[in-house]
Design a protein around this motif. Sequence first.
Motif, mmCIF file in Angstrom:
data_model
loop_
_atom_site.group_PDB
_atom_site.id
_atom_site.type_symbol
_atom_site.label_atom_id
_atom_site.label_comp_id
_atom_site.label_asym_id
_atom_site.label_seq_id
_atom_site.Cartn_x
_atom_site.Cartn_y
_atom_site.Cartn_z
ATOM 1 N N PRO A 104 7.291 -0.065 40.224
ATOM 2 C CA PRO A 104 6.405 -0.996 40.931
ATOM 3 C C PRO A 104 5.522 -0.252 41.926
ATOM 4 C CG PRO A 104 8.596 -1.088 41.875
ATOM 5 C CD PRO A 104 8.674 -0.147 40.702
ATOM 6 N N PHE A 105 4.365 -0.813 42.239
ATOM 7 C CA PHE A 105 3.485 -0.225 43.237
ATOM 8 C C PHE A 105 2.878 -1.320 44.094
ATOM 9 C CE2 PHE A 105 0.756 -0.876 39.508
ATOM 10 C CZ PHE A 105 -0.381 -1.457 40.045
ATOM 11 N N GLN A 106 2.437 -0.921 45.269
ATOM 12 C CA GLN A 106 1.827 -1.858 46.214
ATOM 13 C C GLN A 106 0.309 -1.714 46.190
ATOM 14 O OE1 GLN A 106 3.679 -4.174 47.936
ATOM 15 N NE2 GLN A 106 5.348 -3.317 46.686
ATOM 16 N N VAL A 107 -0.378 -2.832 46.389
ATOM 17 C CA VAL A 107 -1.831 -2.803 46.479
ATOM 18 C C VAL A 107 -2.281 -3.945 47.375
ATOM 19 C CG1 VAL A 107 -2.102 -4.196 44.377
ATOM 20 C CG2 VAL A 107 -4.006 -2.768 45.160
ATOM 21 N N ASP A 108 -3.273 -3.686 48.192
ATOM 22 C CA ASP A 108 -3.813 -4.708 49.082
ATOM 23 C C ASP A 108 -4.272 -5.917 48.264
ATOM 24 O OD1 ASP A 108 -5.190 -5.421 51.835
ATOM 25 O OD2 ASP A 108 -6.725 -5.684 50.279
ATOM 26 N N ARG A 110 2.065 7.534 26.257
ATOM 27 C CA ARG A 110 1.090 6.669 26.919
ATOM 28 C C ARG A 110 1.744 5.823 28.004
ATOM 29 N NH1 ARG A 110 -3.855 5.691 24.297
ATOM 30 N NH2 ARG A 110 -4.186 7.180 22.607
ATOM 31 N N MET A 111 1.091 5.755 29.144
ATOM 32 C CA MET A 111 1.555 4.918 30.257
ATOM 33 C C MET A 111 0.791 3.607 30.242
ATOM 34 S SD MET A 111 1.726 7.411 33.569
ATOM 35 C CE MET A 111 2.453 9.042 33.454
ATOM 36 N N THR A 112 1.398 2.596 30.846
ATOM 37 C CA THR A 112 0.719 1.321 31.024
ATOM 38 C C THR A 112 0.691 0.996 32.510
ATOM 39 O OG1 THR A 112 1.359 0.452 28.858
ATOM 40 C CG2 THR A 112 0.765 -1.161 30.541
ATOM 41 N N VAL A 113 -0.491 0.679 33.014
ATOM 42 C CA VAL A 113 -0.662 0.270 34.404
ATOM 43 C C VAL A 113 -1.097 -1.193 34.388
ATOM 44 C CG1 VAL A 113 -1.881 0.661 36.571
ATOM 45 C CG2 VAL A 113 -1.332 2.605 35.080
ATOM 46 N N ASP A 114 -0.243 -2.056 34.922
ATOM 47 C CA ASP A 114 -0.503 -3.500 34.948
ATOM 48 C C ASP A 114 -0.788 -3.903 36.386
ATOM 49 O OD1 ASP A 114 -0.301 -6.337 34.974
ATOM 50 O OD2 ASP A 114 0.982 -6.291 33.206
ATOM 51 N N LEU A 115 -2.052 -4.180 36.672
ATOM 52 C CA LEU A 115 -2.434 -4.517 38.044
ATOM 53 C C LEU A 115 -1.902 -5.883 38.450
ATOM 54 C CD1 LEU A 115 -3.895 -3.992 40.686
ATOM 55 C CD2 LEU A 115 -6.028 -4.733 39.598
ATOM 56 N N GLU A 116 -1.944 -6.840 37.559
ATOM 57 C CA GLU A 116 -1.464 -8.188 37.887
ATOM 58 C C GLU A 116 0.003 -8.154 38.304
ATOM 59 O OE1 GLU A 116 -1.466 -11.831 38.938
ATOM 60 O OE2 GLU A 116 -3.303 -11.176 37.941
ATOM 61 N N GLU A 118 2.788 -2.927 38.268
ATOM 62 C CA GLU A 118 3.826 -2.111 37.642
ATOM 63 C C GLU A 118 3.205 -1.013 36.776
ATOM 64 O OE1 GLU A 118 7.363 -5.481 37.040
ATOM 65 O OE2 GLU A 118 6.122 -4.851 35.322
ATOM 66 N N ILE A 119 3.865 0.146 36.799
ATOM 67 C CA ILE A 119 3.541 1.238 35.884
ATOM 68 C C ILE A 119 4.721 1.375 34.936
ATOM 69 C CG2 ILE A 119 3.027 3.696 35.640
ATOM 70 C CD1 ILE A 119 2.135 3.636 38.607
ATOM 71 N N THR A 120 4.449 1.412 33.641
ATOM 72 C CA THR A 120 5.511 1.602 32.653
ATOM 73 C C THR A 120 5.309 2.952 31.986
ATOM 74 O OG1 THR A 120 5.595 -0.787 32.240
ATOM 75 C CG2 THR A 120 6.666 0.643 30.629
ATOM 76 N N THR A 121 6.325 3.796 32.046
ATOM 77 C CA THR A 121 6.234 5.128 31.450
ATOM 78 C C THR A 121 6.358 5.035 29.932
ATOM 79 O OG1 THR A 121 8.615 5.589 31.460
ATOM 80 C CG2 THR A 121 7.399 6.043 33.500
ATOM 81 N N LYS A 170 -5.216 -4.550 32.891
ATOM 82 C CA LYS A 170 -4.083 -3.811 32.343
ATOM 83 C C LYS A 170 -4.612 -2.644 31.538
ATOM 84 C CE LYS A 170 0.207 -4.655 29.740
ATOM 85 N NZ LYS A 170 0.978 -5.705 29.025
ATOM 86 N N LEU A 171 -4.083 -1.476 31.781
ATOM 87 C CA LEU A 171 -4.561 -0.252 31.141
ATOM 88 C C LEU A 171 -3.408 0.489 30.491
ATOM 89 C CD1 LEU A 171 -6.707 2.025 30.697
ATOM 90 C CD2 LEU A 171 -6.060 2.881 32.956
ATOM 91 N N THR A 172 -3.546 0.787 29.215
ATOM 92 C CA THR A 172 -2.586 1.637 28.509
ATOM 93 C C THR A 172 -3.338 2.837 27.980
ATOM 94 O OG1 THR A 172 -1.167 -0.216 27.860
ATOM 95 C CG2 THR A 172 -0.955 1.817 26.599
ATOM 96 N N GLY A 173 -2.932 4.015 28.388
ATOM 97 C CA GLY A 173 -3.652 5.195 27.945
ATOM 98 C C GLY A 173 -2.930 6.486 28.260
ATOM 99 N N VAL A 174 -3.570 7.572 27.893
ATOM 100 C CA VAL A 174 -3.041 8.910 28.138
ATOM 101 C C VAL A 174 -3.195 9.248 29.616
ATOM 102 C CG1 VAL A 174 -3.365 11.370 27.652
ATOM 103 C CG2 VAL A 174 -3.537 9.693 25.796
#
Length: 201
Positions: A159-163, A140-146, A149-152, A6-10
């Motif tokens: 939501p996003f798709q990933v293999d 700051r956005m948050t990208v949650d791989l688990e 989801e991307i939260t603005t 999970k990444l929260t950043g600029v």
Amino acid sequence: MDKFEKLTGVAAPLPLINVDTDMIIPKQFLKTIKRSGLGVNLFDEMRYNDDGSEKPDFVLNKPAYRNAEILVSGDNFGCGSSREHAPWAIKDFGIRCVIAPSFADIFFNNCFKNGILPIALPQEQVDLLMKDAEKGENARMTVDLEKQEITTSDGEVIPFQVDAFKKHCLLEGLDDIGLTMAKASEIASFESKAAIERPWV
């Protein structure tokens, strides 16, 4: 390889299409085989003047985006040659996630092998994230791989798709070598058995 969970950043906005690998890391910096030290030359020709001074108008030179960890860009990101130095430079700068409408295949796959999450989204969603990124360092956005989801900065969830396999590798921090080493005991067992059954090999 570093895990990505999970990444929260600029997020830095780079509204350009066809950003190729020579733009990402120009050919004169490909002499090294080290994965570190390339971040200073990321987007070199766009970031610096001929005398080495910074171009103040380039997004990553602006105070708000010097520590960006997410990059939002245009269609066909990472096209051009297949140099793996491109994701190396992006990662060394500190960017862990690139969001665009589409990516060149080789660059896309190289990102996963280097701990970077590339996310392809429809243009209208990229436009929304681009506008959010343009707000600067306080947005700051948050990208949650688990959760995928991307939260603005305003709390909107995209939501996003990933293999599934690539997701697993990023979550566990496994590159190709790591995947092989995870099977080390099974490989050793096979080799021992083979040595007994085929000692002439």
